[in-house]
Each structure stands twice: as C-alpha cells, then as structure tokens.
Design a protein around this motif. Structure first.
Motif, PDB file in Angstrom:
ATOM      1  N   ARG A   1       1.520   8.449   4.035  1.00 61.07           N
ATOM      2  CA  ARG A   1       1.742   8.161   5.461  1.00 61.07           C
ATOM      3  C   ARG A   1       3.087   7.501   5.751  1.00 61.07           C
ATOM      4  N   GLY A   2       3.671   6.848   4.780  1.00 62.28           N
ATOM      5  CA  GLY A   2       5.016   6.327   4.957  1.00 62.28           C
ATOM      6  C   GLY A   2       5.077   4.876   5.398  1.00 62.28           C
ATOM      7  N   GLN A   3       6.305   4.371   5.422  1.00 63.82           N
ATOM      8  CA  GLN A   3       6.566   2.951   5.633  1.00 63.82           C
ATOM      9  C   GLN A   3       6.053   2.439   6.980  1.00 63.82           C
ATOM     10  N   ALA A   4       6.382   3.138   8.061  1.00 67.88           N
ATOM     11  CA  ALA A   4       6.025   2.639   9.389  1.00 67.88           C
ATOM     12  C   ALA A   4       4.513   2.568   9.565  1.00 67.88           C
ATOM     13  N   ALA A   5       3.806   3.601   9.124  1.00 64.23           N
ATOM     14  CA  ALA A   5       2.347   3.604   9.241  1.00 64.23           C
ATOM     15  C   ALA A   5       1.731   2.507   8.381  1.00 64.23           C
ATOM     16  N   TYR A   6       2.286   2.328   7.165  1.00 62.15           N
ATOM     17  CA  TYR A   6       1.801   1.241   6.298  1.00 62.15           C
ATOM     18  C   TYR A   6       1.966  -0.111   6.982  1.00 62.15           C
ATOM     19  N   GLU A   7       3.135  -0.369   7.553  1.00 63.42           N
ATOM     20  CA  GLU A   7       3.390  -1.679   8.152  1.00 63.42           C
ATOM     21  C   GLU A   7       2.435  -1.951   9.318  1.00 63.42           C
ATOM     22  N   GLU A   8       2.203  -0.950  10.145  1.00 63.17           N
ATOM     23  CA  GLU A   8       1.277  -1.130  11.263  1.00 63.17           C
ATOM     24  C   GLU A   8      -0.142  -1.370  10.767  1.00 63.17           C
ATOM     25  N   ALA A   9      -0.563  -0.575   9.772  1.00 60.41           N
ATOM     26  CA  ALA A   9      -1.918  -0.724   9.232  1.00 60.41           C
ATOM     27  C   ALA A   9      -2.086  -2.078   8.554  1.00 60.41           C
ATOM     28  N   HIS A  10      -1.067  -2.521   7.832  1.00 66.69           N
ATOM     29  CA  HIS A  10      -1.213  -3.780   7.112  1.00 66.69           C
ATOM     30  C   HIS A  10      -1.284  -4.964   8.067  1.00 66.69           C
ATOM     31  N   ARG A  11      -0.595  -4.882   9.197  1.00 62.16           N
ATOM     32  CA  ARG A  11      -0.730  -5.942  10.200  1.00 62.16           C
ATOM     33  C   ARG A  11      -2.178  -6.046  10.682  1.00 62.16           C
ATOM     34  N   ARG A  12      -2.808  -4.891  10.903  1.00 62.02           N
ATOM     35  CA  ARG A  12      -4.225  -4.898  11.288  1.00 62.02           C
ATOM     36  C   ARG A  12      -5.085  -5.461  10.166  1.00 62.02           C
ATOM     37  N   PHE A  13      -4.793  -5.055   8.955  1.00 61.71           N
ATOM     38  CA  PHE A  13      -5.547  -5.539   7.796  1.00 61.71           C
ATOM     39  C   PHE A  13      -5.467  -7.056   7.688  1.00 61.71           C
ATOM     40  N   MET A  14      -4.290  -7.613   7.871  1.00 60.21           N
ATOM     41  CA  MET A  14      -4.129  -9.062   7.804  1.00 60.21           C
ATOM     42  C   MET A  14      -4.956  -9.746   8.893  1.00 60.21           C
ATOM     43  N   HIS A  15      -4.912  -9.193  10.095  1.00 60.40           N
ATOM     44  CA  HIS A  15      -5.617  -9.798  11.227  1.00 60.40           C
ATOM     45  C   HIS A  15      -7.132  -9.674  11.090  1.00 60.40           C
TER      46      HIS A  15
ATOM     47  N   PHE B   1      -4.180   5.855  -7.484  1.00 62.34           N
ATOM     48  CA  PHE B   1      -5.273   6.068  -6.538  1.00 62.34           C
ATOM     49  C   PHE B   1      -5.161   5.142  -5.331  1.00 62.34           C
ATOM     50  N   ALA B   2      -4.899   3.872  -5.579  1.00 64.09           N
ATOM     51  CA  ALA B   2      -4.948   2.858  -4.523  1.00 64.09           C
ATOM     52  C   ALA B   2      -3.827   2.995  -3.506  1.00 64.09           C
ATOM     53  N   VAL B   3      -2.659   3.475  -3.932  1.00 64.67           N
ATOM     54  CA  VAL B   3      -1.514   3.515  -3.014  1.00 64.67           C
ATOM     55  C   VAL B   3      -1.260   4.903  -2.441  1.00 64.67           C
ATOM     56  N   GLU B   4      -2.057   5.906  -2.837  1.00 62.62           N
ATOM     57  CA  GLU B   4      -1.774   7.273  -2.411  1.00 62.62           C
ATOM     58  C   GLU B   4      -1.793   7.416  -0.890  1.00 62.62           C
ATOM     59  N   ALA B   5      -2.760   6.796  -0.226  1.00 59.72           N
ATOM     60  CA  ALA B   5      -2.863   6.958   1.223  1.00 59.72           C
ATOM     61  C   ALA B   5      -1.636   6.401   1.931  1.00 59.72           C
ATOM     62  N   MET B   6      -1.173   5.228   1.517  1.00 55.19           N
ATOM     63  CA  MET B   6       0.014   4.670   2.173  1.00 55.19           C
ATOM     64  C   MET B   6       1.278   5.433   1.766  1.00 55.19           C
ATOM     65  N   ARG B   7       1.317   5.932   0.535  1.00 54.14           N
ATOM     66  CA  ARG B   7       2.483   6.706   0.098  1.00 54.14           C
ATOM     67  C   ARG B   7       2.650   7.940   0.978  1.00 54.14           C
TER      68      ARG B   7
ATOM     69  N   GLY C   1      -8.680  -1.002   0.244  1.00 55.32           N
ATOM     70  CA  GLY C   1      -9.289   0.320   0.121  1.00 55.32           C
ATOM     71  C   GLY C   1     -10.393   0.539   1.144  1.00 55.32           C
ATOM     72  N   GLU C   2     -11.238  -0.467   1.333  1.00 59.35           N
ATOM     73  CA  GLU C   2     -12.290  -0.377   2.341  1.00 59.35           C
ATOM     74  C   GLU C   2     -11.682  -0.214   3.738  1.00 59.35           C
ATOM     75  N   PHE C   3     -10.622  -0.944   3.991  1.00 59.95           N
ATOM     76  CA  PHE C   3      -9.955  -0.869   5.289  1.00 59.95           C
ATOM     77  C   PHE C   3      -9.396   0.530   5.547  1.00 59.95           C
ATOM     78  N   THR C   4      -8.766   1.136   4.534  1.00 59.42           N
ATOM     79  CA  THR C   4      -8.197   2.473   4.729  1.00 59.42           C
ATOM     80  C   THR C   4      -9.286   3.498   5.035  1.00 59.42           C
ATOM     81  N   GLN C   5     -10.491   3.264   4.503  1.00 56.92           N
ATOM     82  CA  GLN C   5     -11.593   4.152   4.867  1.00 56.92           C
ATOM     83  C   GLN C   5     -11.924   4.022   6.348  1.00 56.92           C
ATOM     84  N   ARG C   6     -11.975   2.792   6.819  1.00 55.74           N
ATOM     85  CA  ARG C   6     -12.392   2.547   8.204  1.00 55.74           C
ATOM     86  C   ARG C   6     -11.394   3.084   9.218  1.00 55.74           C
ATOM     87  N   ILE C   7     -10.118   3.152   8.847  1.00 63.00           N
ATOM     88  CA  ILE C   7      -9.126   3.670   9.796  1.00 63.00           C
ATOM     89  C   ILE C   7      -8.868   5.161   9.585  1.00 63.00           C
TER      90      ILE C   7
END
Length: 226
Positions: free
Chosen positions: A71-85, A63-69, A25-31
């Motif tokens: 934006r869709g699969q491709a945006a989620y996958e790219e964002a999550h790679r950044r989140f992991m790193h 609440f927690a998944v609304e932003a990724m829902r 959630g904090e990460f989604t705010q920052r991006i």
C-alpha cells in the motif's frame, strides 16, 4: 568512578500489556488490508511459534509487513496514526510510563529493545519519550520503501545481545564500561537478561517467572498480561 547506567526495556507485554506486532496484524484485518480468515490463521500460527521460541523471524517479517509494503508510505502513515489512537494509546499504563521516566530522571540512558519491526514500534517508543529504539530494521529499495526483508541482525533472542553490543559500540562503549539493566517478560529474551548486570523479569510469562525465582532475579508486575 561509577559506570554510566544503561536501562533497556523490552516493549510487548513489558511496557505494553499487549503485543504490538500481533495487534498491528489484527488492526490491518479490521481495516480491510488483509484477509480476515487466512491472515488471522497465519498470524496466530506465527505468534504461537514466537511464544514457543521457534519463530523464523525472516518468514514472519515478510508476512507481517506485506500489507503495508503493497500500500505504500502514505497509506501506512495514515493507518498507523489510527492504530496508535485506537489500539496503543488505550493500552498505555501509568505504571509503565512512570517506570521509564523514573530511570530517565535518575540520569540513565534508556533504550527500547524489541523484536517487533521499526515501522510498528518507532511511534510507540516516541510516546514513551524514548528516542533510542533497537528494533527489527527493514531493508529499503532504491526509492526508500521497504522490501519485506530484514536489514542486518534481527533484534530477537541472541540477536538482541548483538544489536545492543553494536549500539554500545556506536557510543564508544562495551559491556564492561556500563552498568546495565534490562526489563523483559519473555524467555525469548533470556540471552540479554543473562548478559546485563541487573535482569528484571517484568510481567513475566510462567517459564521466566520460574527461572527468575530460581536465580533470585527481581520480579516486577506492572500490570496483568493480556
């Protein structure tokens, strides 16, 4: 004959010194996916309810998944790679990785059992080398993308016991067929801690530490809580 050994791990504050759900959630705010002020207020409020054991998990997951829902699969996958790193890899602790690997090397079947949703946690479980993940599963629409609702029983509090029992049943097993260990930091996990043969209070919060001392449960401090 000895029973097969099953070792279960909570994830947040147990194997990780952070809460991956809150951090996402904090990460989604920052991006820029969520409003910095309103999202943080609600995220903090939900987290306080989780700590207190009063969280409505269905409301929280919507609440927690609304932003990724949205934006869709491709945006989620790219964002999550950044989140992991940027967030997860720096939070990995050798002691936690060694603990998991040690159980695997002893021949235990290892699973992570978390109240955080599958979208956030599956890549994290993979980093720990654990293919067996019991997480909050998300409902999918006809196109295969998340709706924001939970599918099945959420793996939180008593739900963790139900989900592990279902997982065992899928392997043709029941509780009496296996020797179980569970590592957790939280009083939210008391139902599963009481269910297993070997509860381990791991980096425990104050209430769980007190209870573990009273009951003579093993206490393991892998790292300081963040």
């Amino acid at each position: 004959m000895s029973r097969p050994r099953i070792t279960l791990f909570d994830l947040d504050h147990t194997l990780l010194p952070i809460d991956s759900d809150y951090s996402w959630g904090e990460f989604t705010q920052r991006i820029g996916w969520t409003d910095r002020v309103e999202f943080k207020r609600r995220n903090d409020e939900f987290y306080a309810h989780y700590v207190a054991g009063t969280l409505d998990v269905h409301d929280y997951v919507r609440f927690a998944v609304e932003a990724m829902r949205v934006r869709g699969q491709a945006a989620y996958e790219e964002a999550h790679r950044r989140f992991m790193h940027e967030w997860i890899t720096p939070a990995l602790r050798p002691a936690a990785l060694d603990l998991v690997r040690g159980h695997q090397q002893q021949g235990d079947t290892v699973a992570i059992v978390t109240a955080t949703n599958e979208m956030v946690t599956r890549p994290i479980a993979a980093i720990f080398g654990v293919p067996e993940l019991i997480a909050v599963e998300l409902e999918r629409d006809a196109g295969g993308w998340i709706t924001g609702e939970i599918a099945g029983v959420p793996s939180m509090r008593e739900g963790k016991v139900v989900r592990v029992q279902q997982w065992l049943a899928g392997r043709g097993l029941d509780w009496l067929d296996v020797e179980t260990t569970f590592y957790s930091d939280s009083m939210n996990d008391l139902p599963l801690l009481e269910q297993v043969d070997h509860p381990v209070a791991t980096n425990p919060d104050a209430r769980l530490r007190t209870l573990a001392l009273e009951r003579g449960w093993r206490i393991l401090d892998l790292f300081e809580r963040e």
